[in-house]
Design a protein around this motif. Structure first.
Motif, PDB file in Angstrom:
ATOM      1  N   GLU A  95       6.022   2.314  -8.726  1.00 21.97           N
ATOM      2  CA  GLU A  95       7.282   2.223  -7.994  1.00 21.97           C
ATOM      3  C   GLU A  95       7.638   0.778  -7.662  1.00 21.97           C
ATOM      4  O   GLU A  95       8.796   0.368  -7.763  1.00 21.97           O
ATOM      5  N   ARG A  96       6.620  -0.028  -7.284  1.00 21.97           N
ATOM      6  CA  ARG A  96       6.887  -1.402  -6.855  1.00 21.97           C
ATOM      7  C   ARG A  96       6.564  -2.435  -7.926  1.00 21.97           C
ATOM      8  O   ARG A  96       6.641  -3.633  -7.660  1.00 21.97           O
ATOM      9  N   ARG A  97       6.184  -1.951  -9.117  1.00 23.62           N
ATOM     10  CA  ARG A  97       5.854  -2.847 -10.236  1.00 23.62           C
ATOM     11  C   ARG A  97       4.841  -3.901  -9.823  1.00 23.62           C
ATOM     12  O   ARG A  97       4.993  -5.094 -10.085  1.00 23.62           O
ATOM     13  N   GLU A  98       3.785  -3.438  -9.184  1.00 21.48           N
ATOM     14  CA  GLU A  98       2.717  -4.336  -8.752  1.00 21.48           C
ATOM     15  C   GLU A  98       1.903  -4.802  -9.954  1.00 21.48           C
ATOM     16  O   GLU A  98       1.633  -4.031 -10.877  1.00 21.48           O
ATOM     17  N   LYS A  99       1.482  -6.068  -9.923  1.00 20.73           N
ATOM     18  CA  LYS A  99       0.621  -6.611 -10.966  1.00 20.73           C
ATOM     19  C   LYS A  99      -0.845  -6.517 -10.545  1.00 20.73           C
ATOM     20  O   LYS A  99      -1.160  -6.459  -9.361  1.00 20.73           O
TER      21      LYS A  99
END
Length: 678
Positions: free
Chosen positions: A231-235
């Motif tokens: 959802e938050r496009r975390e790396k």
């Protein structure tokens, strides 16, 4: 067969060669002479692959360039071919600049068999032109931009789109993978076609999300972690799944992706030819996958056998350790910055360097599921393989074989191929299970034996103990020490308590835990307690005297450390457990305060012996049964089997067999005087 677009591209390359390398312009001259002899479309002749190395007079240079320029002008501009359009699609998707795209197209065309490959090979291999110089002059990109694009940190190499061939063996010496070449070639015409050939989506799971309930809170945490990352496009989100082979690590990944509604893409499972990949090939596919799938938005990457990427020790010649090649720093950065959430799997977490594990977002161990889950998996897999298998047989197989779910699938598939039924399934399953155990036949788990409280005799009120354990709950009970002669029902009682508390049973024999390697037994003991804690299971140790023997009689240091490990875990374990033993006097004295209750099981009372006789033989007991005061429920069960085998039905004859069982006991008292023969 070349098209008009590729023909113009070839002549442009030849012109650049003649203009850039006058001393080597014979390469371009011969290449042009060959082109002029062909029609607009031509097949590549392998004989042209050989270029002569010689200098030509200076007076010829200008003439050669003029001829090339005229020839180039005669070839009209053509609409880009499918390959060029596919290269443009992928370059735009990855975000390449126009200069990077030109280098990428040159490398792609040089990587295919044909005239561009031969021209590049003549320059780099025959004429000894450095790869970067060849790229500079053939692509028309400024030298500074080429050096930047081909730097180790450049987008072309970091993404895995291109790699150097050191030393160059054929063509330009800078090439994409064969898999990428195939993906770019027709009939691919869309970005979806290209990505589909590079990374096929993993198939649907054969088991359901509910079948992983035994993983406890870890299952749900992994789901919430990946959902938030997507959802938050975390790396840098990585989950490591570890456990012995066949416990369902890959199936859990499939079920997890399905529950998230995300695409799962496996990378690094084969090289470009479908063979076993090297570490470099697996790493290149992983980098390329991370780059290409980063904009998909709802994708996960699956990388099996994580330890392949790690430099470490492995056996070399004559058993000497050799260090696997690889950069720790590179893998560290890969784990920290991957844009696509990645699921990693390994069979043994000890193969992974702690520096890597610290960069993992979450780890989850997959163990062999409990009986209820294994039974459900047998049922589902039987339906999947279209092999009729009754529910009671599925439960029996789950009880008798504490093996990973993968065994069930293999056995059912074998039965389906043979068009067999339940007997073939059992036969195949036992054979595979025996092989997994190094040729030893698996012991039948006694979990299915029903415990009858009225047929057990102990120095405590067993009904009251069960009632209090249920009332107090799992976190307020502690451990049980169950001692007594064989067959008195110690293990069956422990399982009965667990069943009344609605807890799964995790049963471990001494033979399951003792290891021939130093430290192995301690690790197995710790794993057993950890598994019971993680799965909220009632832990039962059979033959506990082998694990808790008195330390003052130990002859080896490992015997003492093994007992210490058991005592430490027993004192700190938050859930109920039970230790059964026939030799309570041999336990270490320190065990006394680790048990909430110490229960001694005794031979059956007179009334219980009569009840057992009626229960097992469906007949009234003979008078002589009262003399056999050392019998246990196990003795009646053994005699019942023997009587059925031998066809013994008369109560007096059954009594003779029971008398033999008592006479075989080590503590049997010999009666004084004479006794009439029955």
């Amino acid at each position: 067969m070349t098209n008009k677009y590729e023909r113009r591209y070839l002549i442009e390359l030849a012109y650049r060669v003649a203009s850039s390398f006058p001393a080597r312009s014979v390469v371009a001259k011969e290449f042009l002479s060959w082109v002029e002899d062909q029609d607009l479309g031509f097949d590549w002749d392998p004989e042209i692959d050989s270029f002569r190395k010689k200098c030509i007079p200076a007076s010829v240079w200008s003439d050669l360039r003029k001829r090339l320029a005229d020839r180039f002008a005669l070839v009209p501009r053509a609409k880009p071919d499918v390959l060029t359009e596919n290269i443009t699609l992928l370059a735009d998707y990855v975000g390449l600049t126009a200069q990077e795209r030109a280098i990428f197209e040159l490398a792609v065309r040089a990587g295919r068999s044909g005239p561009v490959n031969s021209l590049c090979n003549a320059l780099v291999d025959d004429a000894r032109i450095p790869v970067q110089d060849a790229v500079i002059h053939l692509s028309g990109v400024p030298a500074a931009s080429v050096r930047c694009a081909l730097a180790p940190t450049g987008r072309l190499l970091v993404s895995g789109l291109l790699q150097f061939d050191k030393p160059p063996l054929n063509g330009l010496g800078l090439f994409p993978s064969d898999r990428l070449l195939v993906a770019l070639d027709p009939p691919s015409r869309t970005l979806g076609d290209i990505l589909g050939k590079l990374y096929a989506r993993v198939g649907a799971a054969s088991v359901a999300w509910e079948d992983f309930e035994h993983l406890g809170a870890g299952r749900d945490f992994a789901f919430r972690l990946l959902r938030g990352a997507l959802e938050r496009r975390e790396k840098g989100v990585n989950i490591l799944l570890h456990g012995v082979p066949g416990t369902g690590k890959t199936e859990f990944c499939k079920a997890l992706a399905m529950r998230l509604g995300a695409g799962l893409h496996a990378v690094g499972e084969a090289d470009d030819d479908g063979n076993e990949p090297f570490r470099f090939e697996r790493l290149q596919q992983l980098r390329l996958g991370q780059r290409l799938l980063s904009d998909q938005g709802n994708s996960l990457i699956l990388f099996d056998e994580m330890e392949d990427l790690f430099p470490g020790l492995e056996n070399g010649v004559f058993g000497l350790p050799l260090r696997r090649a690889g950069s720790k720093v590179h893998i560290n950065r890969l784990l920290e910055n991957n844009p696509v959430p990645t699921l990693w799997t390994t069979n043994d977490i000890s193969d992974c360097d702690p520096a890597f594990l610290r960069r993992i977002s979450f780890t989850l161990e997959l163990r062999t599921p409990p009986v209820s889950v294994r039974s459900r998996i047998w049922e589902k897999l039987a339906e999947h393989h279209q092999v009729p298998l009754p529910k009671d047989l599925c439960l029996e197989l789950a009880h008798s074989m504490e093996d990973a779910p993968a065994l069930a699938s293999s056995a059912l598939r074998a039965a389906r191929i043979t068009r067999g039924g339940a007997e073939d399934v059992k036969f195949a399953a036992m054979a595979i299970s025996r092989a997994v155990r190094g040729g030893h036949t698996p012991l039948t788990a006694p979990s299915c034996i029903r415990f009858e409280p009225e047929l057990a005799n102990a120095d405590h009120d067993l009904a009251l103990i069960v009632e209090r354990f249920v009332a107090c709950g799992p976190t307020n009970t502690g451990g049980l020490c169950l001692s007594g002669p064989p067959g008195t029902g110690k293990s069956a009682f422990a399982r009965y308590v667990a069943d009344r508390m609605q807890m799964p049973v995790l049963e471990r024999r001494a033979s399951d835990l003792l290891d021939r390697y130093v430290g192995g037994s301690e690790r197995n003991i710790a794993n057993a307690f950890a598994e019971a804690r993680d799965t909220s299971a009632f832990l039962v140790f059979d033959e506990a005297d082998s694990l808790l023997g008195a330390r003052n009689g130990a002859t080896h240091s490992w015997e003492i450390s093994q007992v210490n490990e058991m005592l430490t875990w027993m004192e700190n374990h938050p859930l109920p457990f039970a230790c059964t033993t026939n030799l309570v006097d041999q336990l270490d004295p320190a065990t006394a305060r680790r048990f909430s209750l110490k229960i001694s099981f005794l031979p059956l009372s007179a009334q219980q012996r009569e009840a057992c006789f009626r229960r097992f033989f469906k007949a009234e007991p003979p008078a002589g049964l009262l003399e056999l005061d050392l019998l246990t429920p196990g003795d009646f069960a053994v005699v019942a089997k023997r009587s059925k085998l031998l066809g013994i039905t008369q109560p007096e004859a059954i009594l003779v067999e029971l008398r033999r069982e008592q006479a075989a006991k080590p503590n049997t008292r010999n009666s004084i005087g004479f006794r009439a023969v029955s």
